[in-house]
Design an enzyme around this catalytic site. Structure first.
Site, PDB file in Angstrom:
ATOM      1  N   PRO A 133      -4.644  13.057   4.348  1.00 29.26           N
ATOM      2  CA  PRO A 133      -4.499  11.612   4.533  1.00 29.26           C
ATOM      3  C   PRO A 133      -5.572  10.828   3.778  1.00 29.26           C
ATOM      4  O   PRO A 133      -6.748  11.154   3.850  1.00 29.26           O
ATOM      5  CB  PRO A 133      -4.637  11.419   6.048  1.00 29.26           C
ATOM      6  CG  PRO A 133      -5.237  12.671   6.558  1.00 29.26           C
ATOM      7  CD  PRO A 133      -4.977  13.765   5.579  1.00 29.26           C
ATOM      8  N   GLU A 134      -5.147   9.825   3.051  1.00 33.15           N
ATOM      9  CA  GLU A 134      -6.082   8.917   2.398  1.00 33.15           C
ATOM     10  C   GLU A 134      -5.978   7.551   3.082  1.00 33.15           C
ATOM     11  O   GLU A 134      -5.256   7.380   4.057  1.00 33.15           O
ATOM     12  CB  GLU A 134      -5.791   8.840   0.902  1.00 33.15           C
ATOM     13  CG  GLU A 134      -6.137  10.161   0.192  1.00 33.15           C
ATOM     14  CD  GLU A 134      -6.533   9.979  -1.268  1.00 33.15           C
ATOM     15  OE1 GLU A 134      -6.871   8.838  -1.644  1.00 33.15           O
ATOM     16  OE2 GLU A 134      -6.497  10.953  -2.009  1.00 33.15           O
TER      17      GLU A 134
END
Ligand SMILES: [Zn+2]
Length: 268
Positions: free
Chosen positions: A2-3
């Site tokens: 996840p960014e």
């Protein structure tokens, strides 16, 4: 992994379920993720009303009316499941609301974290205090100041959370490509004029991804809805050997132990 856009999408999805609601029950199914869960977590959250949700860098922040903030980080593989019909072995933390909604923090690799911090102490909480400015609030002049004199590669400096917080590998590759900047160029040598192309490119790649994530929230209410992951398309990321619109070919190099994708023809 996840960014920032996945975390932003997750926070917006959780907001629809949690904001204004009382937490009826919480269940910690193991004592730790990347580190130990806070002591008394269940006791401090049960009965509290969620008064707001926010994001700082890649941390999701859930504020309660008891003056606590539940801080979550999704690590490598974390995501929240909405109203799962059944829970599984990777659902490590469960939250139930007064109106019968259920959330499960699922994290197979357990690099994520959960912390409970007094809301007013949050700015001084070490993991938050160490962070640079939000990329969406960054200006070219501020970035120029932060890169001054730095000889390390611009790619690596942009990944340094003390310089700018919340940028990850994918969006740094994409933003450097849009701005036509070679990822190995020394950070301090990038002119203000070129940073004035890079900073809007950073804003654009993040905002486009947040918008794409937001469009997936429409059906988040379905049972077993999973927050935060959505299909994306990239110009250079994970496209080694594929063509760039400029006529060049995307190349992969390793910087700081991680892959960088760039186009040697249009990035200088
Ligand atoms: Zn190119």
């Amino acid at each position: 992994m996840p960014e920032l856009p996945e975390v932003e999408t997750t926070v917006r999805g959780l907001e629809r379920v949690l904001a204004g609601h009382r937490i009826a029950r919480v269940e910690a199914r193991r004592p730790d993720l990347r580190r130990a869960l806070p002591e008394g977590l269940g006791q401090r959250l049960t009965g509290a009303i969620v008064i707001g949700l926010r994001r700082r860098a890649k941390y999701g922040l859930i504020d309660t009316d008891r003056g606590d903030t539940l801080v979550f980080h999704l690590g490598m593989s974390g995501h929240w499941r909405i109203d799962p019909s059944e829970t599984g072995k990777h659902d490590h933390f469960i939250v139930e609301t007064d109106d019968g909604r259920r959330l499960a923090l699922n994290d197979p690799r357990r690099f994520g974290s959960l912390d409970l911090v007094p809301t007013e102490e949050l700015p001084d909480w070490p993991p938050i205090k160490a962070l640079g400015p939000e990329p969406l609030d960054l200006s070219a002049r501020e970035l120029k100041r932060r890169l001054a004199g730095r000889k390390a590669a611009i790619k690596l400096l942009l990944l340094d959370q003390r310089i700018v917080a919340g940028l990850g590998n994918i969006y740094v590759c994409e933003a450097l490509h849009r701005a036509g900047i070679h990822p190995a160029r020394a950070g301090g040598s990038v002119s203000l004029q070129r940073l004035e192309r890079l900073v809007p490119a950073i804003h654009d790649v993040l905002e486009e991804a947040i918008a794409a994530g937001g469009s997936t929230l429409r059906n988040f209410a379905s049972p077993d809805g999973e927050l935060g992951y959505f299909p994306k398309s990239f110009a250079v990321y994970d496209r080694e050997g594929k063509p760039c619109p400029c006529g060049g070919t995307v190349r992969r190099i390793v910087q700081g132990g991680r892959s960088t994708f760039y186009c040697p023809k249009c990035q200088r």
